[in-house]
Design a protein around this motif. Structure first.
Motif, PDB file in Angstrom:
ATOM      1  N   PHE A  34      49.656  37.301  31.446  1.00  0.00           N
ATOM      2  CA  PHE A  34      50.354  36.270  32.166  1.00  0.00           C
ATOM      3  C   PHE A  34      50.084  34.789  31.952  1.00  0.00           C
ATOM      4  O   PHE A  34      48.908  34.421  31.267  1.00  0.00           O
ATOM      5  CB  PHE A  34      49.785  36.499  33.668  1.00  0.00           C
ATOM      6  CG  PHE A  34      49.581  37.965  34.186  1.00  0.00           C
ATOM      7  CD1 PHE A  34      48.523  38.770  33.629  1.00  0.00           C
ATOM      8  CD2 PHE A  34      50.596  38.369  34.823  1.00  0.00           C
ATOM      9  CE1 PHE A  34      48.533  40.043  34.330  1.00  0.00           C
ATOM     10  CE2 PHE A  34      50.632  39.935  35.475  1.00  0.00           C
ATOM     11  CZ  PHE A  34      49.416  40.513  34.876  1.00  0.00           C
ATOM     12  N   TYR A  36      49.973  31.168  33.786  1.00  0.00           N
ATOM     13  CA  TYR A  36      49.787  30.490  34.874  1.00  0.00           C
ATOM     14  C   TYR A  36      50.022  28.873  34.675  1.00  0.00           C
ATOM     15  O   TYR A  36      49.397  28.489  33.783  1.00  0.00           O
ATOM     16  CB  TYR A  36      48.655  30.663  35.755  1.00  0.00           C
ATOM     17  CG  TYR A  36      48.646  31.837  36.417  1.00  0.00           C
ATOM     18  CD1 TYR A  36      48.193  33.236  35.703  1.00  0.00           C
ATOM     19  CD2 TYR A  36      48.905  32.306  37.965  1.00  0.00           C
ATOM     20  CE1 TYR A  36      48.011  34.359  36.419  1.00  0.00           C
ATOM     21  CE2 TYR A  36      48.853  33.437  38.338  1.00  0.00           C
ATOM     22  CZ  TYR A  36      48.500  34.717  37.632  1.00  0.00           C
ATOM     23  OH  TYR A  36      48.314  35.818  38.397  1.00  0.00           O
ATOM     24  N   GLN A  38      48.870  25.303  36.315  1.00  0.00           N
ATOM     25  CA  GLN A  38      47.980  24.679  37.340  1.00  0.00           C
ATOM     26  C   GLN A  38      48.106  23.197  37.073  1.00  0.00           C
ATOM     27  O   GLN A  38      47.645  22.469  36.279  1.00  0.00           O
ATOM     28  CB  GLN A  38      46.474  25.160  37.059  1.00  0.00           C
ATOM     29  CG  GLN A  38      45.445  24.916  38.383  1.00  0.00           C
ATOM     30  CD  GLN A  38      44.068  25.468  38.298  1.00  0.00           C
ATOM     31  OE1 GLN A  38      43.627  25.560  37.055  1.00  0.00           O
ATOM     32  NE2 GLN A  38      43.548  25.799  39.270  1.00  0.00           N
ATOM     33  N   GLY A  41      43.813  19.758  40.601  1.00  0.00           N
ATOM     34  CA  GLY A  41      43.678  19.775  42.083  1.00  0.00           C
ATOM     35  C   GLY A  41      44.233  21.120  42.843  1.00  0.00           C
ATOM     36  O   GLY A  41      43.942  21.120  44.233  1.00  0.00           O
ATOM     37  N   LYS A  42      44.955  21.618  42.149  1.00  0.00           N
ATOM     38  CA  LYS A  42      45.994  22.708  42.878  1.00  0.00           C
ATOM     39  C   LYS A  42      45.352  24.278  42.178  1.00  0.00           C
ATOM     40  O   LYS A  42      44.864  24.123  41.426  1.00  0.00           O
ATOM     41  CB  LYS A  42      47.545  22.402  42.650  1.00  0.00           C
ATOM     42  CG  LYS A  42      47.982  21.387  43.068  1.00  0.00           C
ATOM     43  CD  LYS A  42      47.711  21.240  44.634  1.00  0.00           C
ATOM     44  CE  LYS A  42      48.471  19.845  45.105  1.00  0.00           C
ATOM     45  NZ  LYS A  42      48.411  19.811  46.774  1.00  0.00           N
ATOM     46  N   SER A  43      46.142  24.986  42.967  1.00  0.00           N
ATOM     47  CA  SER A  43      45.971  26.499  42.535  1.00  0.00           C
ATOM     48  C   SER A  43      46.663  26.875  41.439  1.00  0.00           C
ATOM     49  O   SER A  43      47.817  26.488  41.376  1.00  0.00           O
ATOM     50  CB  SER A  43      45.887  27.254  43.889  1.00  0.00           C
ATOM     51  OG  SER A  43      47.162  27.773  44.196  1.00  0.00           O
ATOM     52  N   PRO A  44      46.263  27.951  40.612  1.00  0.00           N
ATOM     53  CA  PRO A  44      47.277  28.386  39.505  1.00  0.00           C
ATOM     54  C   PRO A  44      48.661  28.905  39.960  1.00  0.00           C
ATOM     55  O   PRO A  44      48.662  29.690  41.243  1.00  0.00           O
ATOM     56  CB  PRO A  44      46.464  29.531  38.772  1.00  0.00           C
ATOM     57  CG  PRO A  44      45.009  29.231  39.292  1.00  0.00           C
ATOM     58  CD  PRO A  44      45.237  28.648  40.664  1.00  0.00           C
ATOM     59  N   LEU A  46      51.973  31.496  39.151  1.00  0.00           N
ATOM     60  CA  LEU A  46      52.287  32.441  37.963  1.00  0.00           C
ATOM     61  C   LEU A  46      53.735  32.118  37.509  1.00  0.00           C
ATOM     62  O   LEU A  46      54.552  31.940  38.335  1.00  0.00           O
ATOM     63  CB  LEU A  46      52.473  33.676  38.781  1.00  0.00           C
ATOM     64  CG  LEU A  46      52.763  35.055  37.702  1.00  0.00           C
ATOM     65  CD1 LEU A  46      51.889  35.068  36.644  1.00  0.00           C
ATOM     66  CD2 LEU A  46      52.947  36.302  38.552  1.00  0.00           C
ATOM     67  N   PHE A  49      55.009  36.608  33.271  1.00  0.00           N
ATOM     68  CA  PHE A  49      54.225  37.704  32.760  1.00  0.00           C
ATOM     69  C   PHE A  49      54.955  38.618  31.663  1.00  0.00           C
ATOM     70  O   PHE A  49      56.468  38.743  31.713  1.00  0.00           O
ATOM     71  CB  PHE A  49      53.799  38.607  33.997  1.00  0.00           C
ATOM     72  CG  PHE A  49      55.093  38.985  34.873  1.00  0.00           C
ATOM     73  CD1 PHE A  49      55.676  38.257  35.985  1.00  0.00           C
ATOM     74  CD2 PHE A  49      55.594  40.148  34.654  1.00  0.00           C
ATOM     75  CE1 PHE A  49      56.512  38.700  36.841  1.00  0.00           C
ATOM     76  CE2 PHE A  49      56.767  40.670  35.454  1.00  0.00           C
ATOM     77  CZ  PHE A  49      57.358  39.798  36.627  1.00  0.00           C
ATOM     78  N   LEU A  88      47.290  28.188  31.974  1.00  0.00           N
ATOM     79  CA  LEU A  88      46.351  29.161  31.903  1.00  0.00           C
ATOM     80  C   LEU A  88      46.899  30.856  31.293  1.00  0.00           C
ATOM     81  O   LEU A  88      47.599  31.024  31.859  1.00  0.00           O
ATOM     82  CB  LEU A  88      45.611  29.677  33.184  1.00  0.00           C
ATOM     83  CG  LEU A  88      44.884  28.166  33.705  1.00  0.00           C
ATOM     84  CD1 LEU A  88      44.621  28.817  35.441  1.00  0.00           C
ATOM     85  CD2 LEU A  88      43.319  28.107  33.048  1.00  0.00           C
ATOM     86  N   VAL A  98      41.377  40.882  35.866  1.00  0.00           N
ATOM     87  CA  VAL A  98      42.143  40.096  34.878  1.00  0.00           C
ATOM     88  C   VAL A  98      41.174  38.812  34.537  1.00  0.00           C
ATOM     89  O   VAL A  98      40.534  38.264  35.399  1.00  0.00           O
ATOM     90  CB  VAL A  98      43.175  39.226  35.968  1.00  0.00           C
ATOM     91  CG1 VAL A  98      44.104  38.155  35.063  1.00  0.00           C
ATOM     92  CG2 VAL A  98      44.217  40.283  36.440  1.00  0.00           C
ATOM     93  N   PHE A 100      40.803  35.261  32.292  1.00  0.00           N
ATOM     94  CA  PHE A 100      41.579  34.092  32.211  1.00  0.00           C
ATOM     95  C   PHE A 100      40.890  33.270  31.102  1.00  0.00           C
ATOM     96  O   PHE A 100      39.465  33.217  30.841  1.00  0.00           O
ATOM     97  CB  PHE A 100      41.436  33.139  33.524  1.00  0.00           C
ATOM     98  CG  PHE A 100      42.400  33.525  34.344  1.00  0.00           C
ATOM     99  CD1 PHE A 100      42.108  34.422  35.324  1.00  0.00           C
ATOM    100  CD2 PHE A 100      43.529  32.790  34.562  1.00  0.00           C
ATOM    101  CE1 PHE A 100      42.970  34.905  36.421  1.00  0.00           C
ATOM    102  CE2 PHE A 100      44.507  33.010  35.712  1.00  0.00           C
ATOM    103  CZ  PHE A 100      44.129  34.009  36.535  1.00  0.00           C
ATOM    104  N   GLY A 101      41.706  32.502  30.135  1.00  0.00           N
ATOM    105  CA  GLY A 101      41.096  31.597  29.271  1.00  0.00           C
ATOM    106  C   GLY A 101      40.851  30.254  30.010  1.00  0.00           C
ATOM    107  O   GLY A 101      40.988  30.369  31.320  1.00  0.00           O
ATOM    108  N   THR A 102      40.440  29.432  29.381  1.00  0.00           N
ATOM    109  CA  THR A 102      40.101  28.000  29.867  1.00  0.00           C
ATOM    110  C   THR A 102      41.236  27.162  29.827  1.00  0.00           C
ATOM    111  O   THR A 102      41.062  26.119  30.609  1.00  0.00           O
ATOM    112  CB  THR A 102      39.027  27.378  28.949  1.00  0.00           C
ATOM    113  OG1 THR A 102      39.528  27.247  27.691  1.00  0.00           O
ATOM    114  CG2 THR A 102      37.690  28.167  28.823  1.00  0.00           C
TER     115      THR A 102
END
Lengths: 110, 115
Positions: A34, A36, A38, A41-44, A46, A49, A88, A98, A100-102
């Protein structure tokens, strides 16, 4: 060795160019992948995929998967300043966990 | 179609206190995963709930616990808060499909600050 590795960047590209983001993973049994986006200050969110080797295109985005080499990439065509964000890479190893990378920070310069 | 919702948006707690975060999954989703995201890092998997049971757990201590309700909503509880627990806590929901696609959609997150 980290399970999912990404170059932290920042990756700077001019507006209108192609941005290429790369990710490698260590678990050969990984089944789904996947990308993502980001914003600070916000969420990831999608955006792509992919499950099978090869390319998958969706609008300006193309995800590429090579399971033999254990890498997945994301291409963003005609990059816009609004694409500036952290991207991400996330990998699912088949057990609903799942990893995640950094993230890679992308800067699109007007 | 409502997406993933989380509450509260922000929270400030003192070391040693306990906190409960809440999450409602996207309509049609039955699986909830919780993540912790420290500044400049990717989300770290805490655990996942499906059919009201913890199905998978990441490398987090027992101070982190959770629950899933019959309506698929979920809670994350953290006891004995430490300064290092300060982070963005993300809830993600997905649909448990045969063959598994595991596409997860995130809520807006809860920003927890421990002082």
């Amino acid at each position: 060795q980290k399970e999912v590795e990404q170059n932290s960047g920042p990756l700077s590209v001019p507006e209108g160019a192609i941005a290429s983001l790369n990710c490698t993973y260590s678990d050969r049994g990984s089944q789904s992948f996947f990308w993502y986006r980001q914003y600070s200050g916000k969420s990831p969110e999608l955006i792509m995929f992919i499950y099978s080797n090869g390319d998958k295109e969706d609008g300006r985005f193309t995800a590429q998967l090579n399971k033999a080499s254990q890498y997945v990439s994301l291409l963003i065509r005609d990059s816009q300043p609004s694409d500036s964000a952290t991207y991400l890479c996330a990998v699912n190893g088949g057990y609903q966990k799942v990893t995640f990378g950094t993230g890679t920070k992308l800067q699109v310069i007007p | 179609d409502a997406g993933v919702t989380q509450s509260p948006t922000h929270l400030i707690k003192t070391r040693g206190q306990q906190v409960t975060l809440r999450c409602s999954p996207k309509s049609g989703h039955d699986t909830v995963s919780w993540y912790q995201q420290a500044l400049g890092q990717g989300p770290q998997f805490i655990f996942q709930y499906y059919e009201e049971e913890e199905r998978q757990r990441g490398n987090f201590p027992d101070r982190f616990s959770g629950h899933q309700f019959p309506n698929y909503s979920s809670e994350l509880n953290v006891n004995a808060l430490l300064l290092g627990d300060s982070a963005l806590y993300l809830c993600a929901s997905s649909q448990n499909l045969a063959g598994g696609s595991y596409e997860q959609y995130f809520g807006p997150g809860t920003r927890l600050t421990v002082t």
